[in-house]
Design an enzyme around this catalytic site. Structure first.
Site, PDB file in Angstrom:
ATOM      1  N   THR A   1       5.590   1.587  -6.524  1.00 18.36           N
ATOM      2  CA  THR A   1       6.874   2.091  -6.015  1.00 18.36           C
ATOM      3  C   THR A   1       7.413   1.284  -4.831  1.00 18.36           C
ATOM      4  O   THR A   1       8.485   1.591  -4.318  1.00 18.36           O
ATOM      5  CB  THR A   1       6.742   3.574  -5.605  1.00 18.36           C
ATOM      6  OG1 THR A   1       5.666   3.686  -4.656  1.00 18.36           O
ATOM      7  CG2 THR A   1       6.419   4.442  -6.814  1.00 18.36           C
TER       8      THR A   1
ATOM      9  N   GLN B   1      -7.777   7.102   8.713  1.00 14.56           N
ATOM     10  CA  GLN B   1      -7.748   7.798  10.007  1.00 14.56           C
ATOM     11  C   GLN B   1      -6.738   8.947  10.007  1.00 14.56           C
ATOM     12  O   GLN B   1      -7.066  10.076  10.408  1.00 14.56           O
ATOM     13  CB  GLN B   1      -7.399   6.783  11.103  1.00 14.56           C
ATOM     14  CG  GLN B   1      -7.340   7.357  12.504  1.00 14.56           C
ATOM     15  CD  GLN B   1      -7.078   6.271  13.548  1.00 14.56           C
ATOM     16  OE1 GLN B   1      -7.004   5.089  13.203  1.00 14.56           O
ATOM     17  NE2 GLN B   1      -6.940   6.649  14.800  1.00 14.56           N
TER      18      GLN B   1
ATOM     19  N   GLU C   1      -5.415  10.563   7.469  1.00 15.89           N
ATOM     20  CA  GLU C   1      -5.797  11.623   6.523  1.00 15.89           C
ATOM     21  C   GLU C   1      -6.949  12.459   7.065  1.00 15.89           C
ATOM     22  O   GLU C   1      -6.969  13.687   6.898  1.00 15.89           O
ATOM     23  CB  GLU C   1      -6.153  10.991   5.176  1.00 15.89           C
ATOM     24  CG  GLU C   1      -4.927  10.437   4.471  1.00 15.89           C
ATOM     25  CD  GLU C   1      -5.220   9.352   3.452  1.00 15.89           C
ATOM     26  OE1 GLU C   1      -4.273   8.956   2.735  1.00 15.89           O
ATOM     27  OE2 GLU C   1      -6.370   8.868   3.366  1.00 15.89           O
TER      28      GLU C   1
ATOM     29  N   PRO D   1      -3.507 -10.345   8.736  1.00 17.70           N
ATOM     30  CA  PRO D   1      -2.085 -10.080   9.019  1.00 17.70           C
ATOM     31  C   PRO D   1      -1.228 -10.065   7.753  1.00 17.70           C
ATOM     32  O   PRO D   1      -0.424 -10.951   7.493  1.00 17.70           O
ATOM     33  CB  PRO D   1      -1.705 -11.239   9.944  1.00 17.70           C
ATOM     34  CG  PRO D   1      -2.625 -12.343   9.567  1.00 17.70           C
ATOM     35  CD  PRO D   1      -3.908 -11.703   9.131  1.00 17.70           C
ATOM     36  N   ALA D   2      -1.459  -9.048   6.940  1.00 19.44           N
ATOM     37  CA  ALA D   2      -0.695  -8.891   5.692  1.00 19.44           C
ATOM     38  C   ALA D   2      -0.831  -7.442   5.252  1.00 19.44           C
ATOM     39  O   ALA D   2      -1.742  -6.730   5.678  1.00 19.44           O
ATOM     40  CB  ALA D   2      -1.210  -9.834   4.616  1.00 19.44           C
TER      41      ALA D   2
ATOM     42  N   THR E   1      -5.470  -1.382  -2.193  1.00 25.21           N
ATOM     43  CA  THR E   1      -6.755  -1.623  -1.535  1.00 25.21           C
ATOM     44  C   THR E   1      -7.551  -0.329  -1.317  1.00 25.21           C
ATOM     45  O   THR E   1      -8.772  -0.318  -1.443  1.00 25.21           O
ATOM     46  CB  THR E   1      -6.556  -2.321  -0.177  1.00 25.21           C
ATOM     47  OG1 THR E   1      -5.601  -1.584   0.585  1.00 25.21           O
ATOM     48  CG2 THR E   1      -6.055  -3.734  -0.367  1.00 25.21           C
ATOM     49  N   GLY E   2      -6.851   0.766  -0.995  1.00 26.31           N
ATOM     50  CA  GLY E   2      -7.555   2.036  -0.810  1.00 26.31           C
ATOM     51  C   GLY E   2      -8.194   2.511  -2.101  1.00 26.31           C
ATOM     52  O   GLY E   2      -9.336   2.999  -2.109  1.00 26.31           O
ATOM     53  N   ASP E   3      -7.472   2.347  -3.214  1.00 26.49           N
ATOM     54  CA  ASP E   3      -8.003   2.743  -4.527  1.00 26.49           C
ATOM     55  C   ASP E   3      -9.231   1.911  -4.878  1.00 26.49           C
ATOM     56  O   ASP E   3     -10.234   2.424  -5.396  1.00 26.49           O
ATOM     57  CB  ASP E   3      -6.927   2.560  -5.605  1.00 26.49           C
ATOM     58  CG  ASP E   3      -5.614   3.221  -5.225  1.00 26.49           C
ATOM     59  OD1 ASP E   3      -5.651   4.355  -4.719  1.00 26.49           O
ATOM     60  OD2 ASP E   3      -4.549   2.599  -5.426  1.00 26.49           O
TER      61      ASP E   3
END
Length: 308
Positions: free
Chosen positions: A57, A157, A159, A225-226, A231-233
């Protein structure tokens, strides 16, 4: 007579995962980010797509479909009717509505009626950096209903603060938030990113027996720096994958997961630079397929530090 389902008749040493997450046709978020790494680590993974979108999205536009609670029930009933509902693990990520989250809770109950030892790994995706990106009603459902039935939680953090009502302004606060979450349910908690005074780290906590003090550790994470999607999944999938192989050593599992992820992120940045694109100018699609060796056999470059 129907042939046996080999993933049930001859189960792998690792397990059989039901992963209920989003799906994009292009790019790597949700199930697209989680299924392949778990397969590389030896798991049979059955994905259910909570949404099917053309792309994530963050693009200017997206099209697709959203699965509702009844449609999820239909899929579960179809599996059950054919005796296909035995899973060792359930993995959930982004969920966009209270009704769908309540259906997930019914799925947990159903799966545990078939396998009481089911491990439920929950990434309570709600927001980041002080902002919710799900309806606020979801927070109380996660806190009151989901946390108590989860085996492992992987909040960031923000969450963790939402789930505990406890502000995390220091390492000690992060450790205390883990203890609050243990008291509510899960034996394993990994706060996947904590930013204190510009320093980024992960805190892991494993309460091996109810009422005992948990074993806790941190891993310092370099700041790249991006901004990346998926990434969390991926991190939660890697934590599931490795923590099942190192059941009593969440610190080792986290070292492997972090090391895989960091190698993948560095490759992603390098490849965008090679393509002549400034990696700081937009969110980046991760280089998952190109990083499969780092997922299967990570070089551990990020070590945990145990808290006393």
């Amino acid at each position: 007579m129907a042939p046996p389902i080999l993933s049930l008749a001859l189960p792998s040493e690792t397990g059989r995962v039901l992963s209920i997450q989003s799906h994009t046709v292009q790019g790597y978020v949700g199930n697209k980010s989680a299924v392949f790494p778990l397969q590389l680590l030896g798991y049979d993974v059955d994905p259910i797509h909570s949404v099917q979108f053309s792309n994530h999205t963050g693009y200017p536009t997206f099209k697709g479909q959203v699965l509702n609670g009844q449609q999820l029930c239909d899929l579960i009933e179809g599996l059950e009717a054919n005796n296909l509902l035995y899973y060792t693990h359930l993995l959930t990520g982004y969920i966009g509505s209270v009704s769908f989250l309540n259906t997930i809770l019914q799925v947990v109950e159903k799966l545990r009626s078939i396998n009481p030892n089911l491990i439920y790994v929950c990434d309570p995706v709600m927001g980041d950096e002080g902002k919710l990106y799900v309806p606020s009603e979801l927070v109380s459902v996660y806190r009151e209903k989901v946390v108590p039935v989860a085996s492992m939680l992987t909040p960031n953090q923000f969450e963790a603060e939402q789930l505990t009502g406890f502000r995390i302004g220091s390492e000690a606060d992060g450790r205390e938030a883990c203890k609050i979450l243990h008291a509510a349910g899960p034996a394993k908690v990994v706060i996947t990113s904590i930013n204190i005074d510009g320093n980024l780290f992960l805190i892991g906590s494993h309460q091996k027996e109810k009422g005992q003090s948990p074993e806790q550790f941190k891993i310092v994470i370099p700041k790249i720096p991006a901004y990346f999607t998926g990434t969390g999944d991926l991190m939660t999938a890697l934590l599931l994958g490795w923590s099942n192989k190192y059941r009593d050593n969440l610190d080792i599992a986290a070292e492997l997961a972090v090391s895989s992820l960091q190698a993948l992120l560095q490759r992603t940045v390098n490849d965008y630079v090679t393509a002549g694109f400034d990696p700081q100018s937009s969110s980046l699609e991760i280089r998952l397929i190109q990083s499969q060796d780092d997922i299967r056999n990570p070089q551990v470059k990020f070590k945990s530090e145990k808290y006393n």
